[in-house]
Motif scaffolding. Sequence first.
Motif, PDB file in Angstrom:
ATOM      1  N   TYR A  13      -9.890 -51.067  -3.942  1.00 40.13           N
ATOM      2  CA  TYR A  13      -9.114 -50.687  -2.759  1.00 40.13           C
ATOM      3  C   TYR A  13      -8.219 -49.489  -3.080  1.00 40.13           C
ATOM      4  N   ILE A  14      -7.567 -49.525  -4.237  1.00 40.88           N
ATOM      5  CA  ILE A  14      -6.680 -48.428  -4.643  1.00 40.88           C
ATOM      6  C   ILE A  14      -7.461 -47.119  -4.708  1.00 40.88           C
ATOM      7  N   LEU A  15      -8.613 -47.160  -5.334  1.00 41.36           N
ATOM      8  CA  LEU A  15      -9.440 -45.950  -5.422  1.00 41.36           C
ATOM      9  C   LEU A  15      -9.886 -45.477  -4.042  1.00 41.36           C
ATOM     10  N   GLU A  16     -10.188 -46.428  -3.181  1.00 42.84           N
ATOM     11  CA  GLU A  16     -10.678 -46.088  -1.836  1.00 42.84           C
ATOM     12  C   GLU A  16      -9.583 -45.499  -0.952  1.00 42.84           C
ATOM     13  N   THR A  17      -8.337 -45.914  -1.144  1.00 45.68           N
ATOM     14  CA  THR A  17      -7.262 -45.461  -0.256  1.00 45.68           C
ATOM     15  C   THR A  17      -6.428 -44.320  -0.817  1.00 45.68           C
ATOM     16  N   ARG A  18      -6.656 -43.973  -2.062  1.00 45.12           N
ATOM     17  CA  ARG A  18      -5.834 -42.909  -2.662  1.00 45.12           C
ATOM     18  C   ARG A  18      -5.930 -41.612  -1.863  1.00 45.12           C
ATOM     19  N   GLU A  19      -7.128 -41.232  -1.447  1.00 45.20           N
ATOM     20  CA  GLU A  19      -7.281 -39.988  -0.676  1.00 45.20           C
ATOM     21  C   GLU A  19      -6.578 -40.091   0.678  1.00 45.20           C
ATOM     22  N   CYS A  20      -6.661 -41.244   1.320  1.00 46.16           N
ATOM     23  CA  CYS A  20      -5.948 -41.427   2.598  1.00 46.16           C
ATOM     24  C   CYS A  20      -4.449 -41.234   2.400  1.00 46.16           C
ATOM     25  N   PHE A  21      -3.912 -41.852   1.352  1.00 51.40           N
ATOM     26  CA  PHE A  21      -2.491 -41.733   1.039  1.00 51.40           C
ATOM     27  C   PHE A  21      -2.119 -40.269   0.833  1.00 51.40           C
ATOM     28  N   GLU A  22      -2.878 -39.573   0.012  1.00 54.68           N
ATOM     29  CA  GLU A  22      -2.592 -38.157  -0.270  1.00 54.68           C
ATOM     30  C   GLU A  22      -2.682 -37.314   0.995  1.00 54.68           C
ATOM     31  N   ASP A  23      -3.672 -37.580   1.826  1.00 54.60           N
ATOM     32  CA  ASP A  23      -3.823 -36.817   3.069  1.00 54.60           C
ATOM     33  C   ASP A  23      -2.659 -37.083   4.017  1.00 54.60           C
ATOM     34  N   LEU A  24      -2.231 -38.330   4.145  1.00 57.10           N
ATOM     35  CA  LEU A  24      -1.099 -38.644   5.014  1.00 57.10           C
ATOM     36  C   LEU A  24       0.181 -38.013   4.482  1.00 57.10           C
TER      37      LEU A  24
END
Length: 149
Positions: A13-24
């Motif tokens: 999950y962490i790997l999957e959401t890291r890009e979302c976090f960075e983009d937000l």
Amino acid sequence: MKSHQVDDATAGYILETRECFEDLRQVTAQIAGVLVLAAAGGRSAVPDHPMLEAAAELHRAAFDRLRGIRPTERARVHHLCLTQAAQALSNALAIALSGGKRIEIAPVLLPVRAAYAHLQHAAGALPGFEMVAFGQGCCAAPPTLQTTL
């Protein structure tokens, strides 16, 4: 389970959401940048500013990806924080993009602050998500001159 230890599913999950976090986080910075232009009296701080258009596009993609990610039990708080940040940024963008000839700072700043707070909470909920503390950076103003975003 210690707070810094995660199971395999949560690590995924962490790997999957890291890009979302960075983009937000980047969307938050882009909106804040346009607000700085508006506060400085810049004539380019208008609703159709290219940076706002780029922020809206990046936000849309990140929010769409985030909606498709299913958090583990350990990641539920993190996912909720990311979702709340994305929603606050939706509100900020809607207000900024719907303005007349100029962007009104205060109505956009409120949801941007909320988004930043949600991202900070998300960063603290799981390892691997970092927020830059601009107040501690080399370009930070002395404490007596600082104002909060």
